[in-house]
Scaffold this motif. Structure first.
Motif, PDB file in Angstrom:
ATOM      1  N   ASP A 101      -4.306  24.415  20.701  1.00 49.23           N
ATOM      2  CA  ASP A 101      -5.554  23.682  20.898  1.00 49.23           C
ATOM      3  C   ASP A 101      -6.322  23.535  19.592  1.00 49.23           C
ATOM      4  OD1 ASP A 101      -4.976  23.412  23.585  1.00 49.23           O
ATOM      5  OD2 ASP A 101      -6.318  25.032  24.228  1.00 49.23           O
ATOM      6  N   GLU A 102      -6.357  24.607  18.809  1.00 49.79           N
ATOM      7  CA  GLU A 102      -7.046  24.557  17.510  1.00 49.79           C
ATOM      8  C   GLU A 102      -6.365  23.553  16.582  1.00 49.79           C
ATOM      9  OE1 GLU A 102      -6.991  28.621  16.219  1.00 49.79           O
ATOM     10  OE2 GLU A 102      -8.750  29.155  17.427  1.00 49.79           O
ATOM     11  N   ALA A 103      -5.047  23.559  16.572  1.00 51.46           N
ATOM     12  CA  ALA A 103      -4.302  22.614  15.714  1.00 51.46           C
ATOM     13  C   ALA A 103      -4.566  21.181  16.154  1.00 51.46           C
ATOM     14  CB  ALA A 103      -2.806  22.916  15.752  1.00 51.46           C
ATOM     15  N   GLY A 104      -4.627  20.952  17.457  1.00 54.43           N
ATOM     16  CA  GLY A 104      -4.873  19.610  17.965  1.00 54.43           C
ATOM     17  C   GLY A 104      -6.289  19.123  17.698  1.00 54.43           C
ATOM     18  N   ALA A 105      -7.240  20.060  17.591  1.00 57.30           N
ATOM     19  CA  ALA A 105      -8.634  19.693  17.360  1.00 57.30           C
ATOM     20  C   ALA A 105      -8.924  19.412  15.888  1.00 57.30           C
ATOM     21  CB  ALA A 105      -9.551  20.809  17.862  1.00 57.30           C
ATOM     22  N   ARG A 106      -8.063  19.881  14.993  1.00 62.55           N
ATOM     23  CA  ARG A 106      -8.283  19.641  13.559  1.00 62.55           C
ATOM     24  C   ARG A 106      -8.156  18.160  13.256  1.00 62.55           C
ATOM     25  NH1 ARG A 106      -4.146  23.541  12.465  1.00 62.55           N
ATOM     26  NH2 ARG A 106      -5.109  25.540  12.783  1.00 62.55           N
ATOM     27  N   PRO A 107      -9.094  17.638  12.463  1.00 60.70           N
ATOM     28  CA  PRO A 107      -8.953  16.225  12.092  1.00 60.70           C
ATOM     29  C   PRO A 107      -7.737  16.031  11.186  1.00 60.70           C
ATOM     30  CG  PRO A 107     -10.829  17.233  10.951  1.00 60.70           C
ATOM     31  CD  PRO A 107     -10.270  18.258  11.906  1.00 60.70           C
ATOM     32  N   ARG A 108      -7.043  14.950  11.381  1.00 57.86           N
ATOM     33  CA  ARG A 108      -5.873  14.637  10.557  1.00 57.86           C
ATOM     34  C   ARG A 108      -6.270  13.604   9.514  1.00 57.86           C
ATOM     35  NH1 ARG A 108      -0.798  16.298  12.786  1.00 57.86           N
ATOM     36  NH2 ARG A 108      -1.028  16.999  14.911  1.00 57.86           N
ATOM     37  N   ALA A 109      -5.670  13.741   8.352  1.00 51.28           N
ATOM     38  CA  ALA A 109      -5.905  12.756   7.293  1.00 51.28           C
ATOM     39  C   ALA A 109      -5.259  11.442   7.707  1.00 51.28           C
ATOM     40  CB  ALA A 109      -5.299  13.261   5.988  1.00 51.28           C
ATOM     41  N   PRO A 110      -5.731  10.330   7.154  1.00 50.33           N
ATOM     42  CA  PRO A 110      -5.091   9.042   7.481  1.00 50.33           C
ATOM     43  C   PRO A 110      -3.592   9.105   7.209  1.00 50.33           C
ATOM     44  CG  PRO A 110      -7.088   8.712   6.182  1.00 50.33           C
ATOM     45  CD  PRO A 110      -6.836  10.193   6.237  1.00 50.33           C
ATOM     46  N   GLY A 111      -2.826   8.553   8.132  1.00 50.22           N
ATOM     47  CA  GLY A 111      -1.373   8.556   7.977  1.00 50.22           C
ATOM     48  C   GLY A 111      -0.726   9.847   8.442  1.00 50.22           C
ATOM     49  N   GLN A 112      -1.537  10.791   8.976  1.00 51.01           N
ATOM     50  CA  GLN A 112      -0.962  12.056   9.414  1.00 51.01           C
ATOM     51  C   GLN A 112      -1.110  12.261  10.917  1.00 51.01           C
ATOM     52  OE1 GLN A 112      -2.585  15.185   6.956  1.00 51.01           O
ATOM     53  NE2 GLN A 112      -1.148  14.744   5.339  1.00 51.01           N
ATOM     54  N   GLY A 113      -1.300  11.183  11.661  1.00 49.31           N
ATOM     55  CA  GLY A 113      -1.332  11.276  13.105  1.00 49.31           C
ATOM     56  C   GLY A 113       0.090  11.303  13.645  1.00 49.31           C
ATOM     57  N   GLN A 114       0.221  11.352  14.945  1.00 48.24           N
ATOM     58  CA  GLN A 114       1.555  11.343  15.538  1.00 48.24           C
ATOM     59  C   GLN A 114       2.192   9.971  15.375  1.00 48.24           C
ATOM     60  OE1 GLN A 114       3.507  13.653  16.535  1.00 48.24           O
ATOM     61  NE2 GLN A 114       1.996  15.248  16.236  1.00 48.24           N
ATOM     62  N   THR A 115       3.464   9.981  15.096  1.00 44.51           N
ATOM     63  CA  THR A 115       4.239   8.755  14.949  1.00 44.51           C
ATOM     64  C   THR A 115       4.672   8.305  16.338  1.00 44.51           C
ATOM     65  OG1 THR A 115       5.016   9.580  12.812  1.00 44.51           O
ATOM     66  CG2 THR A 115       6.252   7.758  13.786  1.00 44.51           C
ATOM     67  N   SER A 116       4.368   7.050  16.686  1.00 49.70           N
ATOM     68  CA  SER A 116       4.720   6.536  18.017  1.00 49.70           C
ATOM     69  C   SER A 116       6.226   6.296  18.100  1.00 49.70           C
ATOM     70  CB  SER A 116       3.969   5.233  18.290  1.00 49.70           C
ATOM     71  OG  SER A 116       4.526   4.182  17.511  1.00 49.70           O
ATOM     72  N   LEU A 117       6.720   6.103  19.309  1.00 43.80           N
ATOM     73  CA  LEU A 117       8.148   5.824  19.501  1.00 43.80           C
ATOM     74  C   LEU A 117       8.558   4.534  18.782  1.00 43.80           C
ATOM     75  CD1 LEU A 117       8.501   6.837  23.258  1.00 43.80           C
ATOM     76  CD2 LEU A 117       9.333   8.105  21.251  1.00 43.80           C
ATOM     77  N   GLY A 118       7.710   3.521  18.850  1.00 46.63           N
ATOM     78  CA  GLY A 118       7.993   2.267  18.151  1.00 46.63           C
ATOM     79  C   GLY A 118       8.066   2.472  16.639  1.00 46.63           C
ATOM     80  N   GLU A 119       7.157   3.299  16.120  1.00 51.42           N
ATOM     81  CA  GLU A 119       7.168   3.593  14.682  1.00 51.42           C
ATOM     82  C   GLU A 119       8.420   4.382  14.290  1.00 51.42           C
ATOM     83  OE1 GLU A 119       2.383   3.803  13.738  1.00 51.42           O
ATOM     84  OE2 GLU A 119       3.319   5.490  14.778  1.00 51.42           O
ATOM     85  N   TRP A 120       8.876   5.295  15.167  1.00 45.83           N
ATOM     86  CA  TRP A 120      10.116   6.028  14.891  1.00 45.83           C
ATOM     87  C   TRP A 120      11.302   5.071  14.855  1.00 45.83           C
ATOM     88  CZ3 TRP A 120      11.064  10.401  12.681  1.00 45.83           C
ATOM     89  CH2 TRP A 120      10.155  11.459  12.765  1.00 45.83           C
ATOM     90  N   CYS A 121      11.344   4.121  15.786  1.00 47.47           N
ATOM     91  CA  CYS A 121      12.429   3.119  15.779  1.00 47.47           C
ATOM     92  C   CYS A 121      12.431   2.351  14.467  1.00 47.47           C
ATOM     93  CB  CYS A 121      12.270   2.137  16.950  1.00 47.47           C
ATOM     94  SG  CYS A 121      12.711   2.801  18.570  1.00 47.47           S
ATOM     95  N   ALA A 122      11.253   1.907  14.035  1.00 49.96           N
ATOM     96  CA  ALA A 122      11.147   1.148  12.788  1.00 49.96           C
ATOM     97  C   ALA A 122      11.567   2.012  11.597  1.00 49.96           C
ATOM     98  CB  ALA A 122       9.721   0.635  12.598  1.00 49.96           C
TER      99      ALA A 122
END
Length: 183
Positions: A101-122
């Motif tokens: 929960d603590e890790a999920g609440a930390r703000p992520r820097a731009p470009g460090q969010g979760q990669t979507s399935l479409g982005e993984w395909c690309a």
């Protein structure tokens, strides 16, 4: 106690070129040492850490294979039941949930969010467009300790042709199985 996604590349691959492609898609790609994985895959491949942020908890890769429910409560209940079956104590489970929960609440820097399935395909298609990279493997593992020292028991290897790659394939990936995506 976090999930991480590892890339497996042929030794002949240009890691610098692969790293550039991964970076363009918001991911990292740097070689690391995992004695456990190296012992199982041999020395013909490079093991690369792909996480650009803190961890890959919440990745959509393997989201349907784990039986994860669409809501957080259902997902948490499934995870707790799985950890109890593995013999985890209630205090260890509680600690892991707080840390997640603590890790999920930390703000992520731009470009460090979760990669979507479409982005993984690309990303996979972009890596395979490199002339010196004939395949890229992806491995999801839930680490309980240091990624360099963790004992990972591979459950197998599955080959997927790039022309057959889709979001459903990525969502159904199983933990501890190398999914080898080939041209």
């Amino acid at each position: 106690m976090c999930r991480f996604i590892t890339a497996i590349l042929p030794k002949a691959a240009d890691i610098a070129e692969a790293s550039a492609v991964f970076r363009e898609h918001g991911r990292a790609c740097h070689v690391y040492v995992s004695a456990s994985l190296a012992a199982q895959i041999g020395n013909a491949e490079s093991i690369c850490h792909t996480t650009a942020g803190h961890c890959d908890c919440g990745t959509p890769l393997g989201s349907t294979a784990t039986g994860a429910a669409s809501d957080d409560r259902g997902t948490r209940e499934i995870e707790v039941a799985r950890l109890r079956r593995k013999g985890w104590s209630e205090s260890k489970i509680a600690r892991m949930l707080v840390q997640r929960d603590e890790a999920g609440a930390r703000p992520r820097a731009p470009g460090q969010g979760q990669t979507s399935l479409g982005e993984w395909c690309a990303l996979i298609h972009a890596v395979l467009a490199s002339p010196r990279i004939t395949y890229v493997g992806l491995l999801i593992h839930e680490y309980r300790g240091d990624i360099n020292d963790e004992e990972v028991a591979l459950q197998g290897r599955q080959t997927v042709r790039a022309k057959d790659l889709d979001e459903a394939t990525l969502a159904s990936m199983r933990d501890d199985t190398i999914y080898e995506f080939r041209r």
